[in-house]
Design an enzyme around this catalytic site. Structure first.
Site, PDB file in Angstrom:
ATOM      1  N   GLN A 195      67.589  36.271 -11.733  1.00 53.59           N
ATOM      2  CA  GLN A 195      66.223  36.747 -11.925  1.00 53.59           C
ATOM      3  C   GLN A 195      66.117  37.258 -13.363  1.00 53.59           C
ATOM      4  O   GLN A 195      66.589  38.351 -13.685  1.00 53.59           O
ATOM      5  CB  GLN A 195      65.905  37.847 -10.924  1.00 53.59           C
ATOM      6  N   ALA A 236      57.700  42.235  -4.521  1.00 51.09           N
ATOM      7  CA  ALA A 236      58.739  41.253  -4.824  1.00 51.09           C
ATOM      8  C   ALA A 236      58.459  40.533  -6.140  1.00 51.09           C
ATOM      9  O   ALA A 236      57.439  40.754  -6.797  1.00 51.09           O
ATOM     10  CB  ALA A 236      58.857  40.244  -3.689  1.00 51.09           C
ATOM     11  N   HIS A 237      59.403  39.639  -6.503  1.00 51.97           N
ATOM     12  CA  HIS A 237      59.334  38.990  -7.815  1.00 51.97           C
ATOM     13  C   HIS A 237      58.095  38.140  -7.998  1.00 51.97           C
ATOM     14  O   HIS A 237      57.638  37.459  -7.099  1.00 51.97           O
ATOM     15  CB  HIS A 237      60.606  38.165  -8.081  1.00 51.97           C
ATOM     16  N   ASN A 238      57.537  38.250  -9.219  1.00 50.04           N
ATOM     17  CA  ASN A 238      56.395  37.456  -9.664  1.00 50.04           C
ATOM     18  C   ASN A 238      55.105  37.725  -8.906  1.00 50.04           C
ATOM     19  O   ASN A 238      54.147  36.953  -9.000  1.00 50.04           O
ATOM     20  CB  ASN A 238      56.712  35.959  -9.623  1.00 50.04           C
ATOM     21  N   SER A 256      55.524  36.054  -5.485  1.00 42.24           N
ATOM     22  CA  SER A 256      54.511  35.186  -6.100  1.00 42.24           C
ATOM     23  C   SER A 256      53.128  35.273  -5.463  1.00 42.24           C
ATOM     24  O   SER A 256      52.273  34.425  -5.723  1.00 42.24           O
ATOM     25  CB  SER A 256      54.980  33.720  -6.100  1.00 42.24           C
TER      26      SER A 256
END
Length: 347
Positions: A195, A236-238, A256
């Site tokens: 990441q 969470a990521h993005n 996302s």
């Protein structure tokens, strides 16, 4: 702090009704108010309690009158209360300077007006803006940027390349920029996908205690201007959260997902990944969102459905025991009719 009722009315842009020389020394709810306190009332029942209390003055937003209390009439009593509270309960002040126990990289740039508390660790090439406060035990990793008038409570951690805007407030134990949850299955095991993104948090954001906001897998995870995030939230990521959103406690966002401006997500809801949650959308408490949500749409339940549809389903479920009893009674009636209605055997 002490302030006269006339001065407070001027500060709030309100209409003073009664003695303008009365001195106010505190702010309290009606049931705890003492002489010298200010309280507020939005509805008739609340006003009755406020008028019966020991408070000296009442913030009101309706056509109330009183023979015993000083009144300050404003367009919105709750908004006025939010503006008045800091007068009586000012934020803690922190003297500029760096505690002797802090460890600061030589390449870090810290504004002279900032406060760096005990046990802080500031990494290489970090930039910290004017009047920003790190209360203590904070770790700010390399290449991070922190704007002006931002405040990190004890043990907030910023991973590398985190960007915080101006007037950001982050409460104790929150971690910004930890690894996103990304793995690929290969030859019988889960292999970690690095990441390598970061986190961007814009101006006037507040984040509660023990929240976790993961960095992007490649690009950034983004929290928009003015958004308020409660305790124990995971982003969470993005994920991209828009401007002025309200995210309540124990909410989780999968990777996302995009949340539009002014959206509201109530407590203990879970949002699946790669979804679009529209501007001014509302997600009710304990909802499981598995699909996109349109602008201004309200959804509830697991899986989340439009609010009217979800409420009809809940009412139907509540009626199931009654419906089952009725079905059983009908089955008994049919059983008694079956022998007489059966065709007679031929001779």
């Amino acid at each position: 702090m002490q302030i006269t009722t006339a001065d407070l009315a001027r500060h709030l842009g309100g209409e003073l009704i009664g003695n303008g020389d009365a001195t106010l020394t505190g702010f309290a709810s009606a049931d705890n108010a003492r002489p010298g306190d200010l309280t507020f009332a939005e509805k008739e029942a609340y006003f009755a309690a406020a008028e019966a209390s020991a408070a000296t003055a009442i913030l009101i937003s309706g056509a109330f009158t009183s023979a015993t209390k000083v009144l300050i009439r404003v367009p919105d009593a709750r908004v006025a209360a939010a503006k008045a509270l800091p007068l009586f309960f000012p934020a803690d002040s922190f003297a500029p300077g760096i505690d002797s126990t802090a460890r600061i990289a030589a390449s870090a740039q810290i504004d002279p007006s900032a406060h760096i508390g005990p046990g802080c660790v500031i990494g290489e090439n970090v930039i910290i803006g004017a009047r920003t406060v790190l209360m203590g035990g904070n770790h700010v990793a390399r290449d991070s940027r922190i704007g002006d008038d931002t405040r990190l409570s004890p043990h907030v951690v910023l991973y590398a390349r985190t960007e915080l805007g101006h007037r950001v407030s982050i409460h104790a134990g929150t971690v910004i920029g930890s690894d996103g949850y990304g793995y690929v299955f290969n030859q019988g095991k889960h292999v970690k996908i690095l990441q390598v993104g970061h986190v961007i948090i814009h101006n006037d954001v507040e984040i509660g205690a023990n929240a976790a906001i993961d960095r992007g897998a490649l690009g950034p995870t983004i929290i928009g201007e003015g958004t308020k995030i409660d305790n124990l939230v995971h982003v969470a990521h993005n994920v991209v959260i828009g401007k002025h959103c309200l995210i309540m406690g124990q909410v989780g966002f999968a990777g996302s997902t995009h949340l539009g401006d002014y959206a509201v997500v109530a407590s203990q809801s879970g949002i699946a990944g790669h979804l679009k949650i529209g501007r001014q959308a509302i997600i009710g408490a304990k909802s499981g969102v598995m699909r996109d949500v349109a602008d201004k749409e309200t959804v509830l339940g697991i899986p989340a459905a439009p609010d009217k549809q979800a409420k009809r389903q809940w009412i139907a479920v509540q009626r199931l025991p009654e419906l089952m009893l009725r079905v059983r009674e009908l089955e008994k009636q049919l059983a008694t009719l079956a022998p007489s209605s059966a065709p007679k055997p031929s001779a």
